[in-house]
Design a protein around this motif. Structure first.
Motif, PDB file in Angstrom:
ATOM      1  N   ASP A   1       1.451   4.489   3.461  1.00  0.00           N
ATOM      2  CA  ASP A   1       1.403   3.139   4.023  1.00  0.00           C
ATOM      3  C   ASP A   1       0.538   3.220   5.272  1.00  0.00           C
ATOM      4  O   ASP A   1      -0.182   4.199   5.459  1.00  0.00           O
ATOM      5  N   ARG A   2       0.642   2.226   6.126  1.00  0.00           N
ATOM      6  CA  ARG A   2      -0.259   2.215   7.292  1.00  0.00           C
ATOM      7  C   ARG A   2       0.020   3.390   8.230  1.00  0.00           C
ATOM      8  O   ARG A   2      -0.856   3.842   8.936  1.00  0.00           O
ATOM      9  N   HIS A   3       1.286   3.905   8.231  1.00  0.00           N
ATOM     10  CA  HIS A   3       1.650   4.915   9.227  1.00  0.00           C
ATOM     11  C   HIS A   3       1.905   6.305   8.653  1.00  0.00           C
ATOM     12  O   HIS A   3       2.125   7.246   9.402  1.00  0.00           O
ATOM     13  N   SER A   4       1.958   6.425   7.333  1.00  0.00           N
ATOM     14  CA  SER A   4       2.296   7.739   6.775  1.00  0.00           C
ATOM     15  C   SER A   4       1.481   8.010   5.516  1.00  0.00           C
ATOM     16  O   SER A   4       0.930   7.086   4.897  1.00  0.00           O
ATOM     17  N   ASP A   5       1.415   9.284   5.182  1.00  0.00           N
ATOM     18  CA  ASP A   5       0.650   9.696   3.999  1.00  0.00           C
ATOM     19  C   ASP A   5       1.286  10.989   3.493  1.00  0.00           C
ATOM     20  O   ASP A   5       0.956  12.081   3.955  1.00  0.00           O
ATOM     21  N   TYR A   6       2.259  10.849   2.606  1.00  0.00           N
ATOM     22  CA  TYR A   6       2.998  12.007   2.099  1.00  0.00           C
ATOM     23  C   TYR A   6       2.435  12.421   0.751  1.00  0.00           C
ATOM     24  O   TYR A   6       2.208  11.562  -0.113  1.00  0.00           O
ATOM     25  N   ARG A   7       2.260  13.735   0.564  1.00  0.00           N
ATOM     26  CA  ARG A   7       1.764  14.234  -0.716  1.00  0.00           C
ATOM     27  C   ARG A   7       2.477  15.538  -1.048  1.00  0.00           C
ATOM     28  O   ARG A   7       2.733  16.352  -0.163  1.00  0.00           O
ATOM     29  N   CYS A   8       2.741  15.729  -2.308  1.00  0.00           N
ATOM     30  CA  CYS A   8       3.307  17.009  -2.732  1.00  0.00           C
ATOM     31  C   CYS A   8       2.763  17.346  -4.113  1.00  0.00           C
ATOM     32  O   CYS A   8       2.769  16.512  -5.018  1.00  0.00           O
ATOM     33  N   LEU A   9       2.280  18.574  -4.234  1.00  0.00           N
ATOM     34  CA  LEU A   9       1.740  19.066  -5.493  1.00  0.00           C
ATOM     35  C   LEU A   9       2.733  20.085  -6.040  1.00  0.00           C
ATOM     36  O   LEU A   9       2.926  21.140  -5.429  1.00  0.00           O
ATOM     37  N   ALA A  10       3.380  19.763  -7.152  1.00  0.00           N
ATOM     38  CA  ALA A  10       4.411  20.668  -7.689  1.00  0.00           C
ATOM     39  C   ALA A  10       4.625  20.374  -9.172  1.00  0.00           C
ATOM     40  O   ALA A  10       4.375  19.257  -9.622  1.00  0.00           O
TER      41      ALA A  10
ATOM     42  N   SER B   1      14.367   9.266   6.580  1.00  0.00           N
ATOM     43  CA  SER B   1      13.001   9.351   6.048  1.00  0.00           C
ATOM     44  C   SER B   1      12.191   8.216   6.650  1.00  0.00           C
ATOM     45  O   SER B   1      12.701   7.434   7.451  1.00  0.00           O
ATOM     46  N   ASN B   2      10.945   8.099   6.247  1.00  0.00           N
ATOM     47  CA  ASN B   2      10.109   7.003   6.760  1.00  0.00           C
ATOM     48  C   ASN B   2      10.652   5.638   6.337  1.00  0.00           C
ATOM     49  O   ASN B   2      10.244   4.616   6.863  1.00  0.00           O
ATOM     50  N   PHE B   3      11.603   5.628   5.364  1.00  0.00           N
ATOM     51  CA  PHE B   3      12.199   4.347   4.962  1.00  0.00           C
ATOM     52  C   PHE B   3      13.460   4.036   5.776  1.00  0.00           C
ATOM     53  O   PHE B   3      14.118   3.029   5.526  1.00  0.00           O
ATOM     54  N   GLY B   4      13.800   4.924   6.743  1.00  0.00           N
ATOM     55  CA  GLY B   4      14.939   4.667   7.622  1.00  0.00           C
ATOM     56  C   GLY B   4      16.098   5.611   7.363  1.00  0.00           C
ATOM     57  O   GLY B   4      16.051   6.420   6.440  1.00  0.00           O
TER      58      GLY B   4
ATOM     59  N   ASP C   1       6.112  -7.735   1.906  1.00  0.00           N
ATOM     60  CA  ASP C   1       5.203  -6.683   2.366  1.00  0.00           C
ATOM     61  C   ASP C   1       5.686  -5.310   1.888  1.00  0.00           C
ATOM     62  O   ASP C   1       5.730  -4.352   2.655  1.00  0.00           O
ATOM     63  N   ALA C   2       6.088  -5.218   0.619  1.00  0.00           N
ATOM     64  CA  ALA C   2       6.671  -3.991   0.073  1.00  0.00           C
ATOM     65  C   ALA C   2       5.787  -2.771   0.331  1.00  0.00           C
ATOM     66  O   ALA C   2       4.576  -2.827   0.110  1.00  0.00           O
ATOM     67  N   ASP C   3       6.414  -1.657   0.810  1.00  0.00           N
ATOM     68  CA  ASP C   3       5.666  -0.405   0.954  1.00  0.00           C
ATOM     69  C   ASP C   3       6.036   0.562  -0.177  1.00  0.00           C
ATOM     70  O   ASP C   3       5.757   1.747  -0.105  1.00  0.00           O
ATOM     71  N   SER C   4       6.707   0.037  -1.206  1.00  0.00           N
ATOM     72  CA  SER C   4       7.011   0.809  -2.406  1.00  0.00           C
ATOM     73  C   SER C   4       7.350  -0.192  -3.500  1.00  0.00           C
ATOM     74  O   SER C   4       7.848  -1.289  -3.203  1.00  0.00           O
ATOM     75  N   ASN C   5       7.109   0.188  -4.742  1.00  0.00           N
ATOM     76  CA  ASN C   5       7.501  -0.689  -5.861  1.00  0.00           C
ATOM     77  C   ASN C   5       9.015  -0.913  -5.869  1.00  0.00           C
ATOM     78  O   ASN C   5       9.506  -1.867  -6.458  1.00  0.00           O
ATOM     79  N   ALA C   6       9.773   0.008  -5.212  1.00  0.00           N
ATOM     80  CA  ALA C   6      11.227  -0.153  -5.150  1.00  0.00           C
ATOM     81  C   ALA C   6      11.587  -1.470  -4.470  1.00  0.00           C
ATOM     82  O   ALA C   6      12.629  -2.061  -4.754  1.00  0.00           O
ATOM     83  N   TYR C   7      10.714  -1.942  -3.551  1.00  0.00           N
ATOM     84  CA  TYR C   7      11.020  -3.138  -2.756  1.00  0.00           C
ATOM     85  C   TYR C   7      10.360  -4.395  -3.332  1.00  0.00           C
ATOM     86  O   TYR C   7       9.896  -5.269  -2.608  1.00  0.00           O
ATOM     87  N   THR C   8      10.279  -4.412  -4.659  1.00  0.00           N
ATOM     88  CA  THR C   8       9.822  -5.587  -5.398  1.00  0.00           C
ATOM     89  C   THR C   8      10.938  -5.933  -6.384  1.00  0.00           C
ATOM     90  O   THR C   8      12.012  -5.318  -6.350  1.00  0.00           O
TER      91      THR C   8
END
Ligand code: OGA
Ligand code: ZN
Ligand code: ZN
Length: 386
Positions: A273-282, A185-188, A198-205
């Motif tokens: 984040d600066r390089h991606s923009d993921y969205r899902c409506l469900a 994924s975009n997280f590797g 420089d967290a790109d998700s609350n998971a990385y805090t």
């Protein structure tokens, strides 16, 4: 002895009951089995499923014949049980089909056979706070029988732990690849769960993370998630799990109107984040074709502003708040701190996970994670079971 192919598969089918009698009707053949079950098979179905090596390529076991290549009203000239106990059909157009009785029984579509097959399908075993956690030893998983037991627990319970895993960074890759391909994924390929500036998700805090599924922002959420503990010296950071299917079933019983709202009204999840923009409506709860709960999608920290009709907004909030309130109820929650060399492997489309806040001033906490799709798990199980 008749040598025409009677099964076109990579596995064999046990003989559950022999063929006792065959009767021909206008559009079908009716089999009577030795155990008295009666199974009709339409001509069009039988011709479609001919396993001979002109209809199925013997190397791939994939069909080359297409049903429309034969006449729609194709009739048998002769139908009988041959000396091997197979159903033999000589068709009007000169084609010959032979069917293995084990294969036929496994694919019979009379009501009784279908009900039996449905009942034999693996069922999710719902759990609550008192779950006897299925735990496996890393070293034992070299053995295919032990590997299968682990994978069956992942499939049916949706939460497992593996102990005795090396704590070198990257070790997780080897264990996930025991199942199959890792889903990048975009997280590797592997993601590092650490508190980062420089967290790109609350998971990385070091914040607490409420009960959630990962990547609800994707059309297909990853099926399996692994979280492997390399270092856990910081205070706090305990892991928490709930069975999302158990919560959904309880909501269905206790507040059916709220359950229905979560099945029907879509909610948007997003991650940018600066390089991606993921969205899902469900919707938060997805049902399968039989109306059973098949998937939970939930991460409050990735949710967009709710949007539905003015009339429905209060109902959606009641349902959404109720679901989250249920994830906080002790009856559903399993809490355990992960130690170095242990990992969680769970069904990310069913089991919600959380962590308590931790205090980075008291020590290092470093987990590595990755995803594998559910298809890979189910395929590996079927191959191990062959
Ligand atoms: C995550 C996550 C749990 C943890 O990274 O998505 O849920 O224990 N992490 O840090
Ligand atoms: Zn054929
Ligand atoms: Zn997560």
């Amino acid at each position: 002895m008749n040598t025409a192919v009677a099964v076109a598969d990579f596995r064999t089918y046990p003989l559950i009951s022999a063929l006792r009698g065959v009767q021909g009707l206008a559009d079908r053949v009716v089999i009577e089995w030795a155990d008295s079950r009666v199974s009709p098979f339409h001509h069009v179905w039988l011709r479609d499923n001919c396993p001979c090596d002109r209809c199925v390529y013997s190397v791939t076991r994939e069909q080359v014949f297409e049903s429309v290549d034969a006449a729609e009203d194709l009739q048998p000239l002769a139908t009988r049980i041959d000396t091997d106990g197979c159903l033999r059909i000589d068709w009007q157009d000169g084609h010959l089909s032979r069917f293995d009785p084990g294969w036929l029984r496994a694919h019979a579509y009379d009501d009784e056979s279908r009900a039996e097959r449905l009942a034999g399908k693996p069922q999710s075993r719902l759990w609550h706070s008192d779950l006897q956690l299925p735990v496996f030893e890393y070293a034992a998983l070299n053995d295919n029988a032990a590997l299968l037991q682990w994978l069956l627990a992942v499939r049916d319970v949706g939460l497992t732990q593996v102990r005795g895993v090396p704590t070198e960074p990257g070790s997780l890759k080897l264990i996930a690849q025991r199942i199959s391909f890792i889903r990048e994924s975009n997280f590797g390929v592997l993601f590092n769960v650490q508190s980062k500036a420089d967290a790109d998700s609350n998971a990385y805090t070091a914040f607490n993370l409420p009960l959630h599924t990962d990547l609800p922002t994707r059309e297909l959420q990853p099926g399996l998630q692994f979280l492997h503990c390399l270092v856990n010296d910081a205070e706090g950071g305990e892991s928490i799990f709930v069975d999302g299917f158990a919560i959904a079933d309880a909501l269905r019983l206790e507040e059916p109107q709220l359950f229905q709202a979560l099945c029907e009204i879509p909610v948007e999840f997003r991650n940018k984040d600066r390089h991606s923009d993921y969205r899902c409506l469900a919707p938060i709860i997805a049902l399968d074709a039989l109306g059973r709960v098949a998937e939970i999608r939930m991460a409050n920290f990735l949710r967009g502003a709710l949007e539905t009709s003015v009339a429905q907004m209060p109902l959606l909030y009641r349902a959404y708040r109720r679901f989250i309130a249920m994830t906080r109820e002790p009856r559903f929650r399993l809490i355990q701190r992960l130690n170095p060399g242990e990992l969680w492997c769970f069904d990310n489309r069913r089991t919600l996970h959380a962590r308590n806040a931790f205090d980075p001033a008291t020590g290092v906490r470093h987990f590595q994670g990755c995803y594998v799709d559910r298809d890979e798990l189910l395929s590996r199980i079927l191959v191990l079971q062959r």
